[in-house]
Every structure is written in structure tokens, then in C-alpha cells.
Design a protein around this motif. Structure first.
Motif, PDB file in Angstrom:
ATOM      1  N   PHE A  35      30.885 209.858  76.095  1.00 51.75           N
ATOM      2  CA  PHE A  35      30.600 208.767  75.165  1.00 51.75           C
ATOM      3  C   PHE A  35      29.110 208.504  75.083  1.00 51.75           C
ATOM      4  O   PHE A  35      28.343 208.890  75.962  1.00 51.75           O
ATOM      5  N   ASN A  36      28.719 207.825  74.010  1.00 51.31           N
ATOM      6  CA  ASN A  36      27.362 207.318  73.816  1.00 51.31           C
ATOM      7  C   ASN A  36      27.447 205.812  73.634  1.00 51.31           C
ATOM      8  O   ASN A  36      28.429 205.304  73.085  1.00 51.31           O
ATOM      9  N   ILE A  37      26.412 205.114  74.064  1.00 52.84           N
ATOM     10  CA  ILE A  37      26.258 203.698  73.748  1.00 52.84           C
ATOM     11  C   ILE A  37      24.884 203.566  73.120  1.00 52.84           C
ATOM     12  O   ILE A  37      23.889 203.986  73.706  1.00 52.84           O
ATOM     13  N   GLU A  38      24.841 203.009  71.918  1.00 53.18           N
ATOM     14  CA  GLU A  38      23.557 202.838  71.252  1.00 53.18           C
ATOM     15  C   GLU A  38      23.397 201.397  70.790  1.00 53.18           C
ATOM     16  O   GLU A  38      24.376 200.721  70.480  1.00 53.18           O
ATOM     17  N   GLN A  39      22.168 200.936  70.793  1.00 59.11           N
ATOM     18  CA  GLN A  39      21.858 199.615  70.277  1.00 59.11           C
ATOM     19  C   GLN A  39      21.494 199.803  68.820  1.00 59.11           C
ATOM     20  O   GLN A  39      20.525 200.503  68.497  1.00 59.11           O
ATOM     21  N   THR A  40      22.270 199.203  67.916  1.00 56.99           N
ATOM     22  CA  THR A  40      22.055 199.408  66.486  1.00 56.99           C
ATOM     23  C   THR A  40      21.187 198.328  65.854  1.00 56.99           C
ATOM     24  O   THR A  40      20.661 198.524  64.776  1.00 56.99           O
ATOM     25  N   SER A  41      21.055 197.192  66.513  1.00 59.44           N
ATOM     26  CA  SER A  41      20.118 196.140  66.116  1.00 59.44           C
ATOM     27  C   SER A  41      19.900 195.267  67.342  1.00 59.44           C
ATOM     28  O   SER A  41      20.409 195.562  68.426  1.00 59.44           O
ATOM     29  N   GLU A  42      19.193 194.177  67.174  1.00 62.78           N
ATOM     30  CA  GLU A  42      18.877 193.330  68.325  1.00 62.78           C
ATOM     31  C   GLU A  42      20.134 192.802  69.022  1.00 62.78           C
ATOM     32  O   GLU A  42      20.166 192.671  70.238  1.00 62.78           O
ATOM     33  N   ASN A  43      21.196 192.525  68.249  1.00 63.77           N
ATOM     34  CA  ASN A  43      22.402 191.921  68.811  1.00 63.77           C
ATOM     35  C   ASN A  43      23.662 192.742  68.579  1.00 63.77           C
ATOM     36  O   ASN A  43      24.768 192.217  68.727  1.00 63.77           O
TER      37      ASN A  43
END
Length: 139
Positions: A35-43
Motif C-alpha cells: 500500500f501507499n499513503i499519500e497526503q493529498t492536501s493539508e487535511n
């Protein structure tokens, strides 16, 4: 040897459940599926799992006690088939992610063998509370 926990620190009040969550997370799964975990915006965040071979009906997504749980179970459709080589196993899995307070699980999409889960964590309002000191006797 004494095991150190967050409850061992006198300035961390009310974090006993966090100890339990950390322990539960440490015990989780064998690395499948990747799996990947990515931050797509600040929240906002996106978890993407590689679930090639799984259909929507083979997957379930639940939130149980602040834990996001994704399960996959493929039906065994090998009856009557003869494999000369079987490198793709019909494998079941369970992948768990501990969610912080306020994290909300939004939309889930399955495309091209990838399961995408969108999460958001609204920014909490800053709260300042003033505690008055009472004069007088205790007791």
C-alpha cells in the motif's frame, strides 16, 4: 525489564488508549497487500492498496473502534481447472490502519487493480478554556 508505556509518563494524562492502539498496530499484518499513503492536501490523505484480482464484491471496508479495516477474500473458482503453473494465489487479507480522532473515511474507488480510500481530518477549532480558582476551604 520494565516495559515503558505512555502511561508511565506523569505529564501524559489520558493516553492509555493510545498505548493500546500502538500495540494493536504493531501486531498488524504480514505486508500483503502492499500500500501507499499519500497526503493529498493539508487535511486530506489517500490510502492506495494493490488488490489486483479482487473485485468490489471480494472487498469489505469497515471502521471498527477508530481502526480502518480492509478485508479481501476471493472466491475459489479453480474447480475443473488444471494449472501447469500457479503463481497467482487466491489469497485473503486483512489490512488495518489506526485512525486519529476526527479522521473521517470518505470515498473508496477500485480502478485498475488499485483500491483508493480518501480520508480527511478537519482542522479542529482552537479552544482556550479559563479555569477560575475558587477561594475558600477544601473539604
Amino acid at each position: 525489564m520494565t516495559k515503558l508505556t505512555l502511561a508511565s509518563y506523569p505529564h501524559l494524562l489520558g493516553f492509555e488508549r493510545l498505548d493500546q492502539l500502538l500495540e494493536r498496530t504493531a501486531k498488524s499484518s504480514d505486508g500483503y497487500p502492499p500500500f501507499n499513503i499519500e497526503q493529498t492536501s493539508e487535511n486530506t490523505y489517500r490510502i492506495t492498496l494493490a488488490v489486483a484480482g479482487f473485485s468490489e464484491s471480494d472487498l469489505s471496508i469497515t471502521v471498527e473502534d477508530r481502526q480502518l479495516v480492509i478485508r479481501g477474500r476471493q472466491r475459489d473458482d479453480t474447480e475443473g481447472r488444471v494449472f501447469l503453473h500457479r503463481g497467482i494465489a487466491a489469497r485473503q487479507f486483512q489490512r488495518s490502519f489506526v485512525l486519529a480522532d476526527g479522521v473521517e473515511v470518505g470515498e473508496a474507488q477500485l480502478e485498475n487493480g488499485l483500491l483508493h480510500l480518501d480520508l480527511s481530518q478537519p482542522r479542529p477549532d482552537a479552544v482556550v478554556q479559563t479555569i477560575e480558582i475558587n477561594k475558600g476551604k477544601r473539604g
